[in-house]
Design an enzyme around this catalytic site. Sequence first.
Site, PDB file in Angstrom:
ATOM      1  N   GLU A   1       0.849  -1.197   0.000  1.00 48.82           N
ATOM      2  CA  GLU A   1       0.000   0.000   0.000  1.00 48.82           C
ATOM      3  C   GLU A   1       0.881   1.242   0.000  1.00 48.82           C
ATOM      4  O   GLU A   1       1.841   1.342   0.770  1.00 48.82           O
ATOM      5  CB  GLU A   1      -0.896  -0.020   1.243  1.00 48.82           C
ATOM      6  N   HIS A   2       0.536   2.157  -0.880  1.00 47.79           N
ATOM      7  CA  HIS A   2       1.281   3.412  -1.041  1.00 47.79           C
ATOM      8  C   HIS A   2       2.728   3.159  -1.455  1.00 47.79           C
ATOM      9  O   HIS A   2       3.606   3.969  -1.192  1.00 47.79           O
ATOM     10  CB  HIS A   2       1.202   4.260   0.242  1.00 47.79           C
ATOM     11  N   THR A   3       2.943   2.033  -2.094  1.00 45.39           N
ATOM     12  CA  THR A   3       4.270   1.761  -2.651  1.00 45.39           C
ATOM     13  C   THR A   3       4.304   2.043  -4.149  1.00 45.39           C
ATOM     14  O   THR A   3       5.375   2.260  -4.703  1.00 45.39           O
ATOM     15  CB  THR A   3       4.668   0.286  -2.414  1.00 45.39           C
TER      16      THR A   3
ATOM     17  N   ALA B   1     -15.255   2.672  -1.542  1.00 48.22           N
ATOM     18  CA  ALA B   1     -14.871   1.638  -0.574  1.00 48.22           C
ATOM     19  C   ALA B   1     -13.417   1.216  -0.720  1.00 48.22           C
ATOM     20  O   ALA B   1     -12.994   0.208  -0.160  1.00 48.22           O
ATOM     21  CB  ALA B   1     -15.791   0.424  -0.704  1.00 48.22           C
TER      22      ALA B   1
ATOM     23  N   LEU C   1     -11.983   0.088  -3.362  1.00 47.89           N
ATOM     24  CA  LEU C   1     -11.883  -1.127  -4.169  1.00 47.89           C
ATOM     25  C   LEU C   1     -11.767  -0.793  -5.661  1.00 47.89           C
ATOM     26  O   LEU C   1     -12.101  -1.586  -6.521  1.00 47.89           O
ATOM     27  CB  LEU C   1     -13.079  -2.042  -3.882  1.00 47.89           C
ATOM     28  N   SER C   2     -11.313   0.420  -5.892  1.00 52.24           N
ATOM     29  CA  SER C   2     -10.923   0.829  -7.229  1.00 52.24           C
ATOM     30  C   SER C   2     -12.053   0.865  -8.243  1.00 52.24           C
ATOM     31  O   SER C   2     -11.903   0.452  -9.391  1.00 52.24           O
ATOM     32  CB  SER C   2      -9.818  -0.113  -7.722  1.00 52.24           C
ATOM     33  N   SER C   3     -13.174   1.407  -7.803  1.00 51.76           N
ATOM     34  CA  SER C   3     -14.260   1.584  -8.765  1.00 51.76           C
ATOM     35  C   SER C   3     -13.828   2.563  -9.858  1.00 51.76           C
ATOM     36  O   SER C   3     -14.288   2.468 -10.993  1.00 51.76           O
ATOM     37  CB  SER C   3     -15.514   2.096  -8.061  1.00 51.76           C
TER      38      SER C   3
ATOM     39  N   ASP D   1      -3.908   0.249  -9.754  1.00 53.16           N
ATOM     40  CA  ASP D   1      -5.307  -0.104  -9.987  1.00 53.16           C
ATOM     41  C   ASP D   1      -5.576  -0.382 -11.465  1.00 53.16           C
ATOM     42  O   ASP D   1      -6.262  -1.349 -11.820  1.00 53.16           O
ATOM     43  CB  ASP D   1      -6.235   1.020  -9.487  1.00 53.16           C
TER      44      ASP D   1
HETATM   45  C1  GLA Z   1      -5.087   4.454  -4.538  1.00 55.31           C
HETATM   46  C2  GLA Z   1      -4.270   4.744  -5.789  1.00 55.31           C
HETATM   47  C3  GLA Z   1      -3.263   3.615  -6.027  1.00 55.31           C
HETATM   48  C4  GLA Z   1      -2.411   3.385  -4.776  1.00 55.31           C
HETATM   49  C5  GLA Z   1      -3.302   3.197  -3.563  1.00 55.31           C
HETATM   50  C6  GLA Z   1      -2.508   3.096  -2.285  1.00 55.31           C
HETATM   51  O1  GLA Z   1      -5.865   3.315  -4.744  1.00 55.31           O
HETATM   52  O2  GLA Z   1      -5.123   4.831  -6.907  1.00 55.31           O
HETATM   53  O3  GLA Z   1      -2.454   3.941  -7.131  1.00 55.31           O
HETATM   54  O4  GLA Z   1      -1.500   4.448  -4.608  1.00 55.31           O
HETATM   55  O5  GLA Z   1      -4.222   4.265  -3.425  1.00 55.31           O
HETATM   56  O6  GLA Z   1      -1.737   1.946  -2.274  1.00 55.31           O
END
Ligand code: GLA
Length: 395
Positions: free
Chosen positions: A49-51, A133, A135-137, A182
């Site tokens: 996460e956040h990498t 949420a 979950l990358s909508s 994502d």
């Molecule tokens: C969001 C961003 C991703 C990623 C995450 C954290 O989902 O769209 O690119 O940086 O936050 O891991």
Amino acid sequence: MPHSTSREKPSNLTRLSPARVATSLFTSTFATRPTVAASAPGRVNLIGEHTDYNGGPVLPVALERRTAVAGRAAQRWAFISGTEGEAQAIDIDAPMRSAWTDYIVGVVRELRSLGAAPSGAELAFSTNLPLGAGLSSSAALTVATAKAVSLLAGKRLSPAALVEVAFRAEYHQVGVRCGRMDQTISVHAETGSALLFETSSGVLRLVPLPGRLWIVETGVSHRLTGGALNERRRECEEALAFCREWRPGLAHLAQLSPGDLPEIGRRLPPPLVPRVRHVVTETARTRSAADALAAGELSTLGRLLVEGHESLRADYQSTIPEADFIVASAVKHGAYGARLTGAGWGGAVVVLAPAEREARVVAEIGRDFEKQYQRLPVTWSTRASRGVRRETIPD
Ligand code: GLA
């Protein structure tokens, strides 16, 4: 029944395929049939996460839940989604409106710059992903749109080009300083596998994930545009600039190793130190997690998830109390591990539990949560699904 209370009952929205819903929405709205349909999945990030915007690895999984778009070339641009009553006619060159349609406009602008957009199109959208949420909508929306609209222009974009169009739409057009995780998983995912994505080299490695993952939604919505994610990203850029004073060739924070942390503690302004510590330790954890998953060592994987959550809580400060509570409850009830997934400041927790008692563990979490917050969290499970695809238009 121990697990009858908190699990989401499949509603029409979650049972019907989004492609089917988008197609019938298109037909009833525009009084003609679509010529193209496409869909793309949301994702749950197992760890990392956040990498992705710090040159490190990520280990996301595509959800079974997807966003679909059905469309037809037209003289104008007009969009409709399942949640709105009427199609909206949109001027692609007008200023953004802080609405969901900005993502579509962003994709169309990016496709246009590649000569891969028609001069107009009518598009209908449907999703069974929860919005806000974590979950990358948004990537499901941009990737599915990029696929459908480019097909309407008669172009077949490569997977790499689809990722780039969707990324640029969100980053440059909408203004969310995201990385490429994502969009990459939403394009490249394969059924039954997580995807280790080394963001600095672009190397992708499929890691089999045969079982189920559980999602426990905190019910706290996050909103990314201009918010905390952008602020963290600025902090990381500032930290990188400080680090380069003593390591001039450093390309990304993720190139630092745990052995560098004492030096970082001495050289960086105190508020930036824990941010770098998260990136460095998360980078190591993510690679170990991929190895543990590949070896079927789920207890090790679970421990890494919990350590990852703790790092988000203490060092990156992107968790919320509801998520901390769910993770603690998951561990208490015998999950291998759990962590807040996605950007944070709201969103959902991913839970990994032994297959034979996973539903019971999740029901216990629901009960604990209800006692604490006087409401049941929405919970559901998913297997690792596949990436973007063209859909045949249902009759
Ligand atoms: C969001 C961003 C991703 C990623 C995450 C954290 O989902 O769209 O690119 O940086 O936050 O891991």
